[in-house]
Design an enzyme around this catalytic site. Sequence first.
Site, PDB file in Angstrom:
ATOM      1  N   HIS A  82       0.877  -1.162   0.084  1.00  0.00           N
ATOM      2  CA  HIS A  82       0.024   0.052  -0.029  1.00  0.00           C
ATOM      3  C   HIS A  82       0.932   1.219   0.039  1.00  0.00           C
ATOM      4  O   HIS A  82       2.224   1.182   0.385  1.00  0.00           O
ATOM      5  CB  HIS A  82      -0.903  -0.191   1.325  1.00  0.00           C
ATOM      6  CG  HIS A  82      -2.159  -1.262   1.016  1.00  0.00           C
ATOM      7  ND1 HIS A  82      -3.000  -1.324   2.181  1.00  0.00           N
ATOM      8  CD2 HIS A  82      -2.242  -1.966   0.220  1.00  0.00           C
ATOM      9  CE1 HIS A  82      -3.834  -2.202   1.740  1.00  0.00           C
ATOM     10  NE2 HIS A  82      -3.424  -2.955   0.657  1.00  0.00           N
ATOM     11  N   GLU A 132       0.740   4.037   1.878  1.00  0.00           N
ATOM     12  CA  GLU A 132       1.542   4.172   3.214  1.00  0.00           C
ATOM     13  C   GLU A 132       2.316   3.518   3.827  1.00  0.00           C
ATOM     14  O   GLU A 132       3.419   3.770   4.244  1.00  0.00           O
ATOM     15  CB  GLU A 132       0.067   3.963   4.462  1.00  0.00           C
ATOM     16  CG  GLU A 132      -1.096   5.096   3.934  1.00  0.00           C
ATOM     17  CD  GLU A 132      -2.053   4.509   3.169  1.00  0.00           C
ATOM     18  OE1 GLU A 132      -3.338   4.606   3.580  1.00  0.00           O
ATOM     19  OE2 GLU A 132      -1.916   3.376   2.354  1.00  0.00           O
ATOM     20  N   CYS A 153      -5.527   1.327   5.707  1.00  0.00           N
ATOM     21  CA  CYS A 153      -6.365   0.199   6.070  1.00  0.00           C
ATOM     22  C   CYS A 153      -5.853  -0.194   7.353  1.00  0.00           C
ATOM     23  O   CYS A 153      -4.960   0.365   8.057  1.00  0.00           O
ATOM     24  CB  CYS A 153      -6.084  -0.931   5.015  1.00  0.00           C
ATOM     25  SG  CYS A 153      -4.371  -1.392   4.965  1.00  0.00           S
ATOM     26  N   CYS A 209      -2.052  -0.689   7.419  1.00  0.00           N
ATOM     27  CA  CYS A 209      -1.172   0.272   7.268  1.00  0.00           C
ATOM     28  C   CYS A 209      -1.186   1.233   8.761  1.00  0.00           C
ATOM     29  O   CYS A 209      -0.390   1.931   9.120  1.00  0.00           O
ATOM     30  CB  CYS A 209      -1.681   1.401   6.172  1.00  0.00           C
ATOM     31  SG  CYS A 209      -0.836   0.526   4.462  1.00  0.00           S
TER      32      CYS A 209
END
Length: 333
Positions: free
Chosen positions: A261, A263, A289, A292
């Site tokens: 992801h 992040e 999410c 993260c």
Amino acid sequence: MIIGLTGKNGAGKGVVAEYLKAKGFYYRSLSDVIREQIRARGHEVSRQLLLEVGTELRATGGTGYLAEQVLGQLQRDKNYVVDSIRHPDEVAVFRRSPRFLFIAVVADPAVRFERMKARKRESDPTTYEQFIALEAREASNPQSERQQLEATEALADFRLENNSTIEELNGRIRELLQRVATKLDRPGWDEYFMSLAKVASLRSNCVKRKVAAIIVRDRRVISTGYNGTPRGTKNCYEGGCPRCNNLADSGTKLDECLCSHGEENAIVQAAYHGVSVKDGTLYTTFAPCLMCTKMIINAGIREVVYNVEYPLNETSFQLLREAGVLCRQFKVE
């Protein structure tokens, strides 16, 4: 800034435009939209055709059509001077931009007529009576699609009088620019950093969703990350992630996704280069999410700013609150 100009024949709009061009402003004219249309039809540009085709374009495309065409071409990082604004609805289109400043250049009719005679254009009136009659036709018109100079001039933020020399007019322009320079439109820090994150998302190699995050400390970007497959592996768009390439439904088969992801990558990239993200602010194009979120907390990031909510992030919000990490939304279209 965007400086719009209006004014009657011989008022000196062209002089103002030339002065601003010399100061680094990019020039645009609504009349150029009409000229392009005339030439595309195989005709020579004339004053009469400019009036007729301009009226036609406003009638078919809307009274703000010419302004829409020009405004859509203007870039935010440049100063512009826009000439030949002749209808109130064209002013309304440019008012959508907080950068817009509207100026009417005005001069006495007798002065303007002498200037018109001096330029010796074939289509210009040759007598003062003809000049006044032309003025009356162009100043106002009951048909909404025709130019309406007097109603347009009435909307001006400033009026520049031009009954004397070019030097005096240039001096007035210079004074006006100095007065309005303090009103320059600048994005705030949130808009600035979120816009950078949105640009970074364009580098994503994921076929399902483009996401990016940047980490900021002391108003300085210290790390950037966007979603995609790990370093040294096949890109997602090249078939690197089976889940994404099989177009799995949102929120399903997350354990099969090989993409990191945005992040996650921003935090990992900082670690890779030995940069501390402690007490930083993370700007992300999607709310984080759960995975993260845990990385954000453990990395010591103190604030999360997100653009769009992620469908499955209520647990993430709760965990961020419990850990004392500030979390807020800031939307940038």
